[in-house]
Design a protein around this motif. Structure first.
Motif, PDB file in Angstrom:
ATOM      1  N   LEU A 267       0.750  -1.011   0.123  1.00  0.00           N
ATOM      2  CA  LEU A 267      -0.053   0.001   0.010  1.00  0.00           C
ATOM      3  C   LEU A 267       1.167   1.300  -0.004  1.00  0.00           C
ATOM      4  N   GLU A 268       0.517   2.141  -0.661  1.00  0.00           N
ATOM      5  CA  GLU A 268       1.135   3.451  -0.712  1.00  0.00           C
ATOM      6  C   GLU A 268       0.383   4.462   0.249  1.00  0.00           C
ATOM      7  N   ASN A 269       1.241   5.511   0.681  1.00  0.00           N
ATOM      8  CA  ASN A 269       0.542   6.177   1.821  1.00  0.00           C
ATOM      9  C   ASN A 269       0.583   7.660   1.566  1.00  0.00           C
ATOM     10  N   THR A 270       0.982   8.154   0.206  1.00  0.00           N
ATOM     11  CA  THR A 270       1.052   9.478  -0.356  1.00  0.00           C
ATOM     12  C   THR A 270      -0.253  10.159   0.029  1.00  0.00           C
ATOM     13  N   LYS A 271      -1.362   9.600  -0.036  1.00  0.00           N
ATOM     14  CA  LYS A 271      -2.744  10.511   0.183  1.00  0.00           C
ATOM     15  C   LYS A 271      -2.598  11.256   1.716  1.00  0.00           C
ATOM     16  N   ILE A 272      -2.436  10.236   2.558  1.00  0.00           N
ATOM     17  CA  ILE A 272      -2.550  10.918   3.748  1.00  0.00           C
ATOM     18  C   ILE A 272      -1.073  11.886   4.114  1.00  0.00           C
ATOM     19  N   LYS A 273       0.006  11.598   3.345  1.00  0.00           N
ATOM     20  CA  LYS A 273       0.904  12.603   3.602  1.00  0.00           C
ATOM     21  C   LYS A 273       0.863  13.771   2.782  1.00  0.00           C
ATOM     22  N   ASN A 274       0.015  13.814   1.805  1.00  0.00           N
ATOM     23  CA  ASN A 274      -0.225  15.117   1.063  1.00  0.00           C
ATOM     24  C   ASN A 274      -1.079  15.978   1.813  1.00  0.00           C
ATOM     25  N   GLN A 275      -1.719  15.558   2.924  1.00  0.00           N
ATOM     26  CA  GLN A 275      -2.498  16.185   3.651  1.00  0.00           C
ATOM     27  C   GLN A 275      -1.865  16.773   4.876  1.00  0.00           C
ATOM     28  N   GLY A 276      -0.516  16.409   4.783  1.00  0.00           N
ATOM     29  CA  GLY A 276       0.198  16.896   6.072  1.00  0.00           C
ATOM     30  C   GLY A 276       0.658  15.861   7.119  1.00  0.00           C
ATOM     31  N   PHE A 277       0.236  14.901   7.005  1.00  0.00           N
ATOM     32  CA  PHE A 277       0.408  13.800   8.112  1.00  0.00           C
ATOM     33  C   PHE A 277       2.095  13.537   7.809  1.00  0.00           C
ATOM     34  N   GLN A 278       2.729  13.429   9.311  1.00  0.00           N
ATOM     35  CA  GLN A 278       4.051  12.920   9.008  1.00  0.00           C
ATOM     36  C   GLN A 278       4.234  11.695  10.060  1.00  0.00           C
ATOM     37  N   PHE A 279       4.839  10.549   9.164  1.00  0.00           N
ATOM     38  CA  PHE A 279       5.051   9.426  10.195  1.00  0.00           C
ATOM     39  C   PHE A 279       6.159   9.707  10.917  1.00  0.00           C
ATOM     40  N   GLN A 280       6.038   9.086  12.112  1.00  0.00           N
ATOM     41  CA  GLN A 280       7.311   9.042  12.882  1.00  0.00           C
ATOM     42  C   GLN A 280       8.260   8.022  12.783  1.00  0.00           C
ATOM     43  N   PHE A 281       7.461   6.809  12.224  1.00  0.00           N
ATOM     44  CA  PHE A 281       8.373   5.499  11.966  1.00  0.00           C
ATOM     45  C   PHE A 281       8.030   4.940  10.391  1.00  0.00           C
ATOM     46  N   ASP A 282       9.049   5.486   9.484  1.00  0.00           N
ATOM     47  CA  ASP A 282       8.680   4.931   8.116  1.00  0.00           C
ATOM     48  C   ASP A 282       9.650   3.747   7.807  1.00  0.00           C
ATOM     49  N   TRP A 283      10.564   3.441   8.601  1.00  0.00           N
ATOM     50  CA  TRP A 283      11.594   2.240   8.394  1.00  0.00           C
ATOM     51  C   TRP A 283      11.191   1.227   9.673  1.00  0.00           C
ATOM     52  N   ILE A 284      11.392  -0.125   9.052  1.00  0.00           N
ATOM     53  CA  ILE A 284      11.105  -1.093   9.988  1.00  0.00           C
ATOM     54  C   ILE A 284      12.128  -1.125  11.125  1.00  0.00           C
ATOM     55  N   ASP A 285      13.167  -1.189  10.921  1.00  0.00           N
ATOM     56  CA  ASP A 285      14.301  -1.072  12.036  1.00  0.00           C
ATOM     57  C   ASP A 285      13.985  -0.157  13.320  1.00  0.00           C
ATOM     58  N   ASP A 286      13.480   1.244  12.716  1.00  0.00           N
ATOM     59  CA  ASP A 286      13.288   2.331  13.596  1.00  0.00           C
ATOM     60  C   ASP A 286      12.173   1.939  14.474  1.00  0.00           C
ATOM     61  N   ALA A 287      11.084   1.293  13.791  1.00  0.00           N
ATOM     62  CA  ALA A 287       9.871   1.044  14.321  1.00  0.00           C
ATOM     63  C   ALA A 287       9.996   0.063  15.420  1.00  0.00           C
ATOM     64  N   LEU A 288      10.887  -1.091  15.038  1.00  0.00           N
ATOM     65  CA  LEU A 288      11.140  -2.165  15.961  1.00  0.00           C
ATOM     66  C   LEU A 288      12.050  -1.875  17.223  1.00  0.00           C
ATOM     67  N   ASN A 289      13.251  -0.858  16.823  1.00  0.00           N
ATOM     68  CA  ASN A 289      13.869  -0.298  17.875  1.00  0.00           C
ATOM     69  C   ASN A 289      13.048   0.361  18.956  1.00  0.00           C
ATOM     70  N   ASP A 290      12.162   1.036  18.598  1.00  0.00           N
ATOM     71  CA  ASP A 290      11.390   1.799  19.656  1.00  0.00           C
ATOM     72  C   ASP A 290      10.397   0.803  20.354  1.00  0.00           C
ATOM     73  N   ILE A 291      10.046  -0.084  19.605  1.00  0.00           N
ATOM     74  CA  ILE A 291       8.926  -1.128  20.163  1.00  0.00           C
ATOM     75  C   ILE A 291       9.801  -1.848  21.317  1.00  0.00           C
ATOM     76  N   TYR A 292      11.166  -2.398  20.944  1.00  0.00           N
ATOM     77  CA  TYR A 292      11.772  -3.277  21.901  1.00  0.00           C
ATOM     78  C   TYR A 292      12.486  -2.611  22.917  1.00  0.00           C
ATOM     79  N   THR A 293      12.749  -1.409  22.441  1.00  0.00           N
ATOM     80  CA  THR A 293      13.430  -0.275  23.701  1.00  0.00           C
ATOM     81  C   THR A 293      12.382  -0.192  24.614  1.00  0.00           C
ATOM     82  N   SER A 294      10.922  -0.107  24.412  1.00  0.00           N
ATOM     83  CA  SER A 294       9.931   0.473  25.364  1.00  0.00           C
ATOM     84  C   SER A 294       9.506  -0.813  25.956  1.00  0.00           C
ATOM     85  N   ARG A 295       9.700  -1.912  25.578  1.00  0.00           N
ATOM     86  CA  ARG A 295       9.453  -3.207  26.394  1.00  0.00           C
ATOM     87  C   ARG A 295      10.561  -3.629  27.393  1.00  0.00           C
ATOM     88  N   GLY A 296      11.919  -3.120  27.001  1.00  0.00           N
ATOM     89  CA  GLY A 296      12.835  -3.249  28.119  1.00  0.00           C
ATOM     90  C   GLY A 296      13.578  -4.538  27.868  1.00  0.00           C
TER      91      GLY A 296
END
Ligand SMILES: NC(=O)c1ccc[n+]([C@@H]2O[C@H](COP(=O)([O-])OP(=O)(O)OC[C@H]3O[C@@H](n4cnc5c(N)ncnc54)[C@H](OP(=O)(O)O)[C@@H]3O)[C@@H](O)[C@H]2O)c1
Length: 305
Positions: free
Chosen positions: A276-305
């Protein structure tokens, strides 16, 4: 702002509640379990029973917007009974909300509803934009999502702006798909599924929750793909999770026919491919905090401790 959330006690709803707390938004929520009703100064729970079409109409008092997340989990075994539950828990909830809003005075101007990527046909090379839904996935989930969206569209006839978020795999430290995917990896039997080439469009739960509130705050209407900018193959996802867990992936892929034998029709959840492409919501000004899988997983596993 006061928001009514249906299905607030689940994975995505719990994250939306946290952000509402930070933003000082008041929340009313609907739950099918009386024991999940907890009232605080900023949060008030209301019981509903979509099966019997029972609802406490006080839930819309002072409310400006609705977020609809309610629906039975698709990750329980697909018996005929549970398939009915998956379908009717989504249709009856929206019907009941429609009835409530059409028969009672209210100040609700926006209705933001969950939808899912299963509406798009499985394809290894197609990249789906929101307007590509003319051909619906010819599967159980495709049919459920189509009918679900049609039901949600009825809310528009009440003069309410409606947005539908076609959600990818939501990654969270609190459970959901990630917990299922990582189980075999933890026990050293992790392996890509089928060819491993099928594309998994994913989203971090924090972005997912922010996106619901964004659609309300910006009064967006229509369909939006709710996925991060970089979908990945099942093989890449499996390896990325294994890397986080410090576990090896050494077994050969589980062939598709084995998964079909074990899971039956439900194997579609892990074997189908939707980019799926997400350009429609980005064109409305939405900014993703996590666009890359490693960043997303890092955040998730860090918060789990
Ligand atoms: N998580 C994902 O990866 C993903 C992907 C695509 C689409 N979605 C969609 O997004 C929505 C929210 O996802 P989620 O992960 O937060 O789901 P979830 O954790 O399963 O929560 C869904 C909520 O729906 C309510 N519910 C369950 N069965 C119900 C029934 N029979 N009738 C009415 N309400 C019922 C429950 O609230 P109460 O027990 O309080 O009633 C539950 O907390 C779902 O509709 C799902 O299909 C999620």
């Amino acid at each position: 702002m006061k928001i009514l959330i249906a299905g607030a006690t689940g994975l995505i709803g719990s994250e939306i509640l946290k952000i509402c707390e930070e933003k000082n938004y008041n929340v009313h929520y609907l739950t099918t379990s009386k024991d999940k009703i907890i009232n605080t100064t900023t949060r008030k729970g209301f019981y509903w029973n979509p099966k019997t079409q029972e609802i406490d109409k006080n839930c819309i008092k002072g409310v400006n917007a609705v977020i609809n997340l309610a629906g039975a989990s698709i990750s329980k075994r697909w018996t005929e009974q549970h398939k009915n539950n998956i379908f009717y828990s989504r249709i009856n909830t929206v019907k009941l909300l429609y009835k409530l809003l059409s028969e009672n005075e209210h100040n609700i101007t926006h209705f933001s509803s969950a939808s899912a990527l299963g509406i798009y046909p499985s394809s290894l090379d197609k990249k789906y934009k929101e307007e590509d839904d003319i051909v619906i996935n010819n599967s159980f989930l495709g049919e459920v999502v189509k009918k679900w969206e049609e039901e949600v569209n009825t809310i528009e006839s009440l003069g309410i702006t409606v947005s539908k978020l076609r959600t990818g795999i939501v990654l969270s430290s609190e459970g959901g798909a990630l917990q299922q995917i990582e189980k075999p990896i933890v026990f050293y039997v992790g392996t890509p599924l089928g060819s491993g080439k099928q594309i998994q469009s994913w989203i971090h739960v924090k972005d997912m929750a922010r996106m619901y509130l964004f659609t309300i705050e910006h009064n967006l209407d229509g369909v939006f793909n709710a996925v991060a900018s970089n979908p990945i193959s099942n093989k890449t996802l499996t390896k990325a999770i294994a890397k986080q867990l410090g576990k090896p992936i050494w077994l050969p892929n589980i062939p598709s026919f084995v998964l079909k034998l074990i899971l039956g029709e439900m194997s579609a959840i892990v074997l189908e491919s939707q980019y799926l492409e997400n350009t429609k919501i980005k064109n409305q000004g939405f900014q993703f905090q996590f666009d890359w899988i490693d960043d997303a997983l890092n955040d998730i596993y860090t918060s789990r401790g």
